[in-house]
Design an enzyme around this catalytic site. Structure first.
Site, short mmCIF file in Angstrom:
data_model
loop_
_atom_site.label_atom_id
_atom_site.label_comp_id
_atom_site.label_asym_id
_atom_site.label_seq_id
_atom_site.Cartn_x
_atom_site.Cartn_y
_atom_site.Cartn_z
N HIS A 178 2.00 1.08 -8.48
CA HIS A 178 3.19 0.37 -7.97
C HIS A 178 4.05 0.00 -9.19
O HIS A 178 3.50 -0.24 -10.28
CB HIS A 178 2.69 -0.88 -7.27
CG HIS A 178 3.71 -1.67 -6.52
ND1 HIS A 178 4.62 -2.49 -7.13
CD2 HIS A 178 3.94 -1.77 -5.19
CE1 HIS A 178 5.36 -3.07 -6.20
NE2 HIS A 178 4.97 -2.66 -5.02
N ASP B 242 -5.29 -3.89 -9.90
CA ASP B 242 -4.28 -4.36 -8.96
C ASP B 242 -4.87 -4.19 -7.56
O ASP B 242 -4.95 -3.07 -7.04
CB ASP B 242 -3.00 -3.54 -9.14
CG ASP B 242 -1.99 -3.77 -8.04
OD1 ASP B 242 -2.28 -4.54 -7.10
OD2 ASP B 242 -0.90 -3.16 -8.11
N CYS C 84 8.08 1.70 -3.92
CA CYS C 84 7.88 1.13 -5.26
C CYS C 84 6.92 1.96 -6.09
O CYS C 84 6.17 1.41 -6.91
CB CYS C 84 7.39 -0.32 -5.20
SG CYS C 84 8.55 -1.44 -4.46
N GLN D 142 -3.27 -3.88 -2.50
CA GLN D 142 -3.35 -3.03 -1.32
C GLN D 142 -4.80 -2.91 -0.81
O GLN D 142 -5.02 -2.45 0.30
CB GLN D 142 -2.79 -1.65 -1.68
CG GLN D 142 -2.32 -0.84 -0.51
CD GLN D 142 -1.23 -1.51 0.28
OE1 GLN D 142 -1.36 -1.66 1.49
NE2 GLN D 142 -0.17 -1.94 -0.37
N LYS E 215 -0.29 -9.90 1.90
CA LYS E 215 -0.79 -8.62 2.43
C LYS E 215 -2.07 -8.81 3.23
O LYS E 215 -2.58 -7.87 3.81
CB LYS E 215 -1.00 -7.64 1.28
CG LYS E 215 0.31 -7.35 0.56
CD LYS E 215 0.47 -5.94 0.13
CE LYS E 215 1.89 -5.74 -0.40
NZ LYS E 215 1.93 -4.83 -1.53
C1 LIG Z 1 2.50 -4.94 -2.69
C2 LIG Z 1 1.92 -4.40 -3.94
C3 LIG Z 1 2.26 -4.94 -5.19
C4 LIG Z 1 3.27 -6.04 -5.37
O1 LIG Z 1 2.90 -7.20 -4.73
P1 LIG Z 1 3.91 -8.46 -4.69
O2 LIG Z 1 3.31 -9.32 -3.63
O3 LIG Z 1 5.25 -7.89 -4.30
O4 LIG Z 1 3.92 -9.07 -6.03
C5 LIG Z 1 1.66 -4.40 -6.30
N1 LIG Z 1 0.77 -3.40 -6.21
C6 LIG Z 1 0.41 -2.85 -5.03
C7 LIG Z 1 -0.60 -1.76 -5.00
C8 LIG Z 1 0.98 -3.33 -3.85
O5 LIG Z 1 0.64 -2.80 -2.69
#
Ligand SMILES: *Cc1c(COP(=O)(O)O)cnc(C)c1O
Length: 404
Positions: free
Chosen positions: A121, A198, A362, A201, A224
């Site tokens: 992302h 990260d 993104c 997701q 999320k």
């Molecule tokens: C949504 C997402 C982000 C960003 O999250 P924010 O809540 O907008 O800071 C980063 N990495 C992944 C894989 C995502 O799905």
């Protein structure tokens, strides 16, 4: 077995009409919906507890502080972190990553290498590019294969004693691929490189065990996983967080302040300057309670059934191309139909009350890899149904009659 009708009754937004139709919400990878159990916690906070935390001697402040710190412990337990103070409450994944990127500025030099994957992302790309600009360190990219999995042979070759930090998403938001993070962590540790995962997701579908993973940093966002926006987590091993400088200066993050010298507070407060999103932190804990009451195994099994059902139905559509067919993926389907622009398909689906995402999600480098401007992305949650998928497929067929 999941009782989806009972679950749907917890989500007021799911009974909304959109363009005169029952809403079909298939944009869960961008943000999930919020159940009454979480909404009520936010309402209760402002109705009964609202006050500033950690400072007041009065009753409201004490109760609000207790609720906030109880949420931190819930988060710690959920992710199996060793200590509550290893959980830093932030504004979300993006802020958590920027906090780490800013902290490592003083530890890197032009000989060092950082590594990201080709399916990150933008929030797990841009902060590291900025860090490289400031320090002269080099950014290497683990390439991807056509099925949407990482090229692990290439990762092995890229890894070397100059590698200092590795950043990979647990699950790709553009493709749904579940990455082999345990293998990545073990191999990186073999070269004494640190790993940040990260998990934005992954966390709606998987309950990660941070101590078993032995991960150095793990970040996620509450919105999320059925929580509110504007709050998230940075997990870091205590010894690593202790040596990092603070990210922002201000109230709450200090031990003492004089004009000559300020000393910083202990973890986690060193990284939590200013008044935080108090109701959001409490609601983050409530969202984890809600999801755990259903159970992550139950959630994953049901979502996987939705994924298989929808993938099979989509594959019958003439000219369809699905991007990302990793053997291990979460309920995200990115696709295009023939030459039809994703935006056109998404707009017609919206007219039918069906919310999907269109564009680059993104993750522009992923789109460049497949040489496309974007995709239509449908992403499911445990409150979605097979009937909604039927409506989605019928909607695509209707759109194709109009667009072809
Ligand atoms: C949504 C997402 C982000 C960003 O999250 P924010 O809540 O907008 O800071 C980063 N990495 C992944 C894989 C995502 O799905």
């Amino acid at each position: 077995m999941i009782d989806v009708n009972k679950i749907r009754a917890d989500f007021p937004i799911l009974s909304r009409k959109v363009n005169g139709q029952d809403l079909v919400y298939f944009d869960n990878a961008a943000t999930s919906q919020t159940p009454n159990q979480v909404i009520e916690v936010i309402v209760d906070y402002y109705s009964r507890l609202n006050s500033n935390i950690h400072r007041g001697v009065h009753k409201l402040s004490q109760e609000a502080t207790d609720a906030y710190e109880t949420a931190r412990i819930k988060i710690q337990k959920h992710f199996n972190a060793a200590e509550p103070y290893e959980i830093i409450l932030t504004a979300g994944t993006t802020e958590s990553i920027n906090l780490i990127a800013s902290g490592y500025t003083k530890f890197l030099n032009p000989k060092d290498e950082l590594m990201i994957s080709a399916m990150e992302h933008h929030s797990n790309i841009v902060p590291w590019q900025m860090l490289c600009e400031k320090t002269g360190a080099h950014l290497k990219v683990i390439p991807m294969k056509l099925d949407g999995t990482l090229n692990m042979e290439a990762f092995d070759k890229l890894l070397n004693s100059k590698t200092k930090l590795v950043f990979v998403n647990h699950v790709s938001n553009a493709l749904g691929t579940v990455n082999p993070i345990k293998e990545i962590i073990n191999k990186a540790h073999g070269y004494e490189a640190l790993v940040l995962i990260d998990g934005a997701q992954a966390c709606p579908h998987i309950k990660p065990d941070l101590q078993a993973l032995d991960v150095d940093f793990y970040v996620t966002s509450a919105h999320k996983l059925c929580g509110p926006t504007g709050v998230g987590m940075l997990y870091g091993k205590a010894e690593l967080l202790k040596e990092l400088p603070p990210y922002q200066g201000g109230g709450e993050m200090i031990a003492t302040v004089t004009f000559e010298k300020t000393t910083y507070a202990d973890l986690p407060h060193k990284f939590e300057a200013g008044t935080p999103n108090i109701s959001g932190g409490i609601a983050f804990g409530a969202a984890l309670d809600y999801m755990n009451s259903i159970g992550f195994d139950t959630i994953a099994k049901y979502e996987n059934e939705l994924l298989t059902y929808c993938t099979d139905a989509l594959k019958k559509i003439d000219g369809i191309k699905i991007y990302g067919e990793a053997p291990d993926k979460t309920a995200v389907i990115s696709f295009n139909v023939g030459e039809i622009h994703p935006y056109d398909l998404g707009s017609i689906l919206d007219q039918l009350g069906i919310a999907v995402r269109t564009g680059h999600h993104c993750a522009q480098p992923v789109m460049d890899f497949f040489e496309i401007p974007g995709t239509v992305r449908a992403s499911f949650s445990f409150y979605n149904t097979f009937e909604e998928i039927d409506r989605f497929i019928a909607g695509i067929q209707k759109a194709l009659l109009m667009l072809r």
